[in-house]
Design a protein around this motif. Structure first.
Motif, PDB file in Angstrom:
ATOM      1  N   GLY A  88       0.625  -1.229   0.133  1.00  0.00           N
ATOM      2  CA  GLY A  88      -0.053  -0.056  -0.002  1.00  0.00           C
ATOM      3  C   GLY A  88       0.977   1.469   0.002  1.00  0.00           C
ATOM      4  O   GLY A  88       0.385   2.363   0.518  1.00  0.00           O
ATOM      5  N   PHE A  90       2.165   4.581  -1.568  1.00  0.00           N
ATOM      6  CA  PHE A  90       1.793   5.352  -2.787  1.00  0.00           C
ATOM      7  C   PHE A  90       2.740   5.406  -3.982  1.00  0.00           C
ATOM      8  O   PHE A  90       3.784   6.097  -4.078  1.00  0.00           O
ATOM      9  CB  PHE A  90       1.239   7.095  -2.136  1.00  0.00           C
ATOM     10  N   PHE A  93       3.957   8.721  -5.640  1.00  0.00           N
ATOM     11  CA  PHE A  93       4.656   9.520  -4.945  1.00  0.00           C
ATOM     12  C   PHE A  93       5.938   9.222  -4.572  1.00  0.00           C
ATOM     13  O   PHE A  93       6.346   8.203  -4.548  1.00  0.00           O
ATOM     14  CB  PHE A  93       3.637   9.801  -3.614  1.00  0.00           C
ATOM     15  N   LEU A 101       2.799  11.670   3.919  1.00  0.00           N
ATOM     16  CA  LEU A 101       1.544  11.073   4.268  1.00  0.00           C
ATOM     17  C   LEU A 101       1.176  10.269   5.487  1.00  0.00           C
ATOM     18  O   LEU A 101       0.306  10.373   6.018  1.00  0.00           O
ATOM     19  CB  LEU A 101       1.150  10.252   2.965  1.00  0.00           C
ATOM     20  N   ARG A 133      10.400   8.225  -7.427  1.00  0.00           N
ATOM     21  CA  ARG A 133       8.819   7.539  -7.129  1.00  0.00           C
ATOM     22  C   ARG A 133       8.955   6.214  -6.553  1.00  0.00           C
ATOM     23  O   ARG A 133       9.684   5.376  -6.762  1.00  0.00           O
ATOM     24  CB  ARG A 133       8.221   7.499  -8.578  1.00  0.00           C
ATOM     25  N   GLY A 135       6.744   3.622  -6.760  1.00  0.00           N
ATOM     26  CA  GLY A 135       6.509   2.667  -7.583  1.00  0.00           C
ATOM     27  C   GLY A 135       7.842   1.984  -8.488  1.00  0.00           C
ATOM     28  O   GLY A 135       7.433   1.094  -8.914  1.00  0.00           O
ATOM     29  N   GLN A 142      10.013  -1.220  -1.246  1.00  0.00           N
ATOM     30  CA  GLN A 142       8.851  -0.632  -1.129  1.00  0.00           C
ATOM     31  C   GLN A 142       8.231  -1.126   0.339  1.00  0.00           C
ATOM     32  O   GLN A 142       7.474  -0.522   0.833  1.00  0.00           O
ATOM     33  CB  GLN A 142       7.813  -0.967  -2.224  1.00  0.00           C
TER      34      GLN A 142
ATOM     35  N   ARG B 170      -4.381  14.363  -3.412  1.00  0.00           N
ATOM     36  CA  ARG B 170      -3.861  13.531  -4.505  1.00  0.00           C
ATOM     37  C   ARG B 170      -3.754  12.091  -4.135  1.00  0.00           C
ATOM     38  O   ARG B 170      -4.015  11.201  -4.629  1.00  0.00           O
ATOM     39  CB  ARG B 170      -2.356  14.181  -4.986  1.00  0.00           C
ATOM     40  N   ALA B 171      -3.228  12.019  -2.761  1.00  0.00           N
ATOM     41  CA  ALA B 171      -3.102  10.562  -2.414  1.00  0.00           C
ATOM     42  C   ALA B 171      -4.618   9.852  -2.240  1.00  0.00           C
ATOM     43  O   ALA B 171      -4.642   8.580  -2.553  1.00  0.00           O
ATOM     44  CB  ALA B 171      -2.497  10.642  -0.939  1.00  0.00           C
ATOM     45  N   ALA B 174      -5.285   8.843  -5.882  1.00  0.00           N
ATOM     46  CA  ALA B 174      -4.467   7.518  -6.356  1.00  0.00           C
ATOM     47  C   ALA B 174      -4.735   6.480  -5.541  1.00  0.00           C
ATOM     48  O   ALA B 174      -4.684   5.334  -6.310  1.00  0.00           O
ATOM     49  CB  ALA B 174      -3.144   8.105  -6.167  1.00  0.00           C
ATOM     50  N   GLN B 175      -4.705   6.448  -4.218  1.00  0.00           N
ATOM     51  CA  GLN B 175      -4.931   5.076  -3.737  1.00  0.00           C
ATOM     52  C   GLN B 175      -5.773   5.229  -2.315  1.00  0.00           C
ATOM     53  O   GLN B 175      -5.063   5.581  -1.286  1.00  0.00           O
ATOM     54  CB  GLN B 175      -3.611   4.367  -3.252  1.00  0.00           C
ATOM     55  N   HIS B 177      -7.281   3.333  -0.375  1.00  0.00           N
ATOM     56  CA  HIS B 177      -7.306   2.448   0.782  1.00  0.00           C
ATOM     57  C   HIS B 177      -5.970   2.806   1.406  1.00  0.00           C
ATOM     58  O   HIS B 177      -6.158   2.917   2.672  1.00  0.00           O
ATOM     59  CB  HIS B 177      -7.195   1.111   0.238  1.00  0.00           C
ATOM     60  N   SER B 178      -5.086   3.061   0.808  1.00  0.00           N
ATOM     61  CA  SER B 178      -3.795   3.654   1.717  1.00  0.00           C
ATOM     62  C   SER B 178      -4.162   4.769   2.003  1.00  0.00           C
ATOM     63  O   SER B 178      -3.511   4.936   3.394  1.00  0.00           O
ATOM     64  CB  SER B 178      -2.593   3.690   0.600  1.00  0.00           C
ATOM     65  N   ARG B 289       1.407  11.642 -16.901  1.00  0.00           N
ATOM     66  CA  ARG B 289       2.345  10.493 -16.484  1.00  0.00           C
ATOM     67  C   ARG B 289       1.470   9.175 -16.841  1.00  0.00           C
ATOM     68  O   ARG B 289       0.677   8.799 -16.414  1.00  0.00           O
ATOM     69  CB  ARG B 289       2.726  10.601 -15.074  1.00  0.00           C
ATOM     70  N   GLN B 291       1.107   5.472 -16.295  1.00  0.00           N
ATOM     71  CA  GLN B 291       1.210   4.703 -15.127  1.00  0.00           C
ATOM     72  C   GLN B 291       2.245   3.412 -15.421  1.00  0.00           C
ATOM     73  O   GLN B 291       1.900   2.467 -16.166  1.00  0.00           O
ATOM     74  CB  GLN B 291      -0.188   4.149 -14.677  1.00  0.00           C
ATOM     75  N   VAL B 292       3.256   3.480 -14.563  1.00  0.00           N
ATOM     76  CA  VAL B 292       4.158   2.491 -14.651  1.00  0.00           C
ATOM     77  C   VAL B 292       4.547   2.210 -13.241  1.00  0.00           C
ATOM     78  O   VAL B 292       4.933   2.945 -12.473  1.00  0.00           O
ATOM     79  CB  VAL B 292       5.601   2.778 -15.369  1.00  0.00           C
ATOM     80  N   VAL B 293       4.237   0.758 -12.892  1.00  0.00           N
ATOM     81  CA  VAL B 293       4.539   0.379 -11.676  1.00  0.00           C
ATOM     82  C   VAL B 293       5.215  -1.024 -11.528  1.00  0.00           C
ATOM     83  O   VAL B 293       5.021  -1.800 -12.237  1.00  0.00           O
ATOM     84  CB  VAL B 293       3.174   0.279 -10.916  1.00  0.00           C
ATOM     85  N   ARG B 294       6.200  -0.900 -10.490  1.00  0.00           N
ATOM     86  CA  ARG B 294       6.967  -2.382 -10.547  1.00  0.00           C
ATOM     87  C   ARG B 294       6.282  -2.872  -9.352  1.00  0.00           C
ATOM     88  O   ARG B 294       5.996  -2.540  -8.383  1.00  0.00           O
ATOM     89  CB  ARG B 294       8.537  -2.072  -9.962  1.00  0.00           C
TER      90      ARG B 294
END
Lengths: 237, 295
Positions: A88, A90, A93, A101, A133, A135, A142, B170-171, B174-175, B177-178, B289, B291-294
């Protein structure tokens, strides 16, 4: 020793579907307690019930105050923080924004700055990547960020949902060592939900074994490790 | 040359209005990940309310800021009553609800104010007479709109970038639940997003009504151009909305003049062509941007 968290006959439901059927458990002040069990036993549900995300009833007290019926924001303010399954963080960010946060419920700007520095000491890799970032970091980084973010709320009780999930053994070892340090130095109590029972029992002093929403077995970590049944069914050796 | 400059100015004026409404669209998208088809009509309705206040004898700026304040509340209420209950519903459901918002405000305005166009004044203190700058006519109202657009963009950019509330909003988007887990009241943040967006929309309505004329459908075309602008600039970027708005304004103005067969009739088509072209080449928009996530 007094208990920081105490549940008596706790029940919880996702909408109409009841998942937790009257469980009793406690986390002693400054202690680490593990919650074990197979998939679907109700471990994550228990954590979510503590955070006020689900309909729950029975009795659930944190430092003597009932948590039932409170909003998640209230519960965080009281001093409970959770590292959810799947971290979880962000992802869009930066590391630093994630930490800010985490401190959302706090008003002490100087304290927040100091705590961010402290997190960079616990987790040096986060300091190196403060403007990156979240992510774009590795899973282990993470997870560290997720723990640091939760600690930024200055919790007295930290709930951890499967912190080892999907991580390499060496990284898991590092993370568990840091958790132990934080518990010892800052006195943060922890409730740890884990699949990796061997590791969990090494960190925790007491453990509960959940089965289909009920406590099937409980005891000190040493007792559970020694128990033939537990070993065969849950520890896998 | 003066002809060309005159067109560029006209394009910038139109583009500023598209940019203002696009800002509102971006705000809602950033705070709730919803594309609000009712944005233009909410802006239209608040402009009518300002018209009523002016008729009741309010000074211009009283009515201006009054309408913006009502816009904020309107945004909060619409979110609370219509959007909050269907959170997590499939996208199609949400799209239909925002189309419902469009129809609701359009019908209500028609019912209260009738379809007869009304004259809406330009902001008090802004000269009506154009300035002659080397043979090019500069309209003070256009300059005002452009300035307001830039100011609003900077304020919003700073708000989201540098304030705790902006970060929390923003948070939440974006997410959710978090965000909930760090103690942010997510529904409140989303409501705030709708409120601020409706304020930006109200500004767009108030400043464009003197140019277009006030009637229940006056924001409909502007909304389409605003969609083109937001798509071009990237739906999650306030700066993108503004730059996108200006580009769309210029393309329609210059395209309408210099591409023979387009004329004024097909300008809207140019906006669509632009949307399609951008989506093909860069789906996230110029400033968006991807969306790219590892994991």
């Amino acid at each position: 020793m007094t208990n920081i968290l105490e549940a008596k006959g706790l029940c919880a439901a996702y909408g109409p579907r009841q998942v937790i059927w009257g469980i009793d458990f406690a986390v002693p002040e400054g202690g680490i307690v593990a919650m074990l069990g197979a998939n679907g036993a109700g471990k994550t549900t228990t954590l979510r019930a503590i955070m006020g995300e689900l309909r729950a009833w029975g009795s659930l007290t944190f430092r003597g105050q009932s948590l039932l019926g409170r909003s998640t924001a209230d519960i965080v303010k009281l001093g409970v923080a959770m590292v959810p399954e799947g971290r979880g963080t962000f992802v869009d960010f930066t590391v630093e924004e994630n930490l800010l946060l985490g401190a959302y419920t706090r008003r002490d700007k100087d304290g927040i700055r100091q705590d961010i520095q402290r997190m960079y000491e616990y987790f040096p890799v986060l300091g190196q990547r403060r403007n990156q970032r979240a992510g774009s970091m590795s899973g282990g980084e993470q997870q560290m960020l997720a723990i640091a973010r939760a600690l930024m709320a200055r919790p007295r009780l930290l709930l951890l949902d499967e912190p080892s999930l999907g991580l390499a053994p060496l990284i898991v070892q590092e993370i568990f060592q840091i958790l132990e340090t934080i518990n010892r130095e800052d006195g943060v109590s922890m409730l740890l939900v884990e699949q990796d029972a061997v590791r969990a029992l090494r960190l925790a002093s007491y453990a509960y074994l959940l089965e289909t929403g009920r406590v099937a077995l409980q005891g000190s970590a040493a007792e559970l490790q020694a128990s033939e049944d537990v070993r065969r069914a849950y520890l896998g050796y | 040359m003066t002809d060309f400059l005159q067109l560029v100015l006209a394009g910038a004026a139109d583009g500023s209005i598209y940019g203002l409404l696009a800002l509102a669209l971006v705000l809602i998208y950033r705070s709730t990940h919803i594309i609000n088809f009712g944005q233009g009509e909410m802006a239209m309705f608040t402009t009518y309310l300002a018209w009523s206040m002016l008729n009741a004898g309010w000074p211009y700026w009283g009515a201006f800021f009054g309408a913006i304040a009502i816009g904020f509340v309107l945004g909060l209420v619409v979110h609370r009553i219509l959007i909050h209950p269907i959170e997590g519903a499939p996208e199609l459901t949400i799209v239909i609800v925002t189309l419902g918002i469009y129809l609701f405000f359009n019908s209500i305005a028609l019912w209260i104010y009738s379809g007869v166009p009304k004259i809406f004044p330009i902001p008090a203190g802004v000269p009506k007479q154009s300035w002659d700058v080397g043979g090019v006519f500069v309209v003070p109202l256009h300059v005002t709109i452009f300035a307001v657009l830039l100011a609003l963009m900077l304020v919003l950019f700073a708000f989201f970038r540098f304030t705790k509330l902006g970060l929390a909003m923003r948070a939440s988007a974006a997410q959710p639940h978090s965000a909930l887990l760090v103690g942010i009241s997510v529904p409140m943040m989303m409501g705030l997003g709708w409120g601020i967006a409706a304020m930006a929309g109200a500004v767009a309505g108030l400043l464009s009504a003197p140019i277009v004329v006030l009637e229940p459908n006056f924001m409909a075309t502007i909304l389409i151009f605003a969609f083109a602008s937001a798509t071009l600039g990237g739906f999650d970027s306030p700066v993108g909305a503004v730059v996108g708005g200006l580009i769309v304004g210029e393309v329609s103005a210059l395209g309408g003049r210099y591409i023979e067969f387009i004329g004024t009739d097909l300008q809207l088509l140019l906006a669509f062509a632009l949307i399609v072209a951008v989506l093909l080449v860069r789906p996230a928009g110029l400033f968006g941007r991807p969306q790219v996530v590892r994991v």
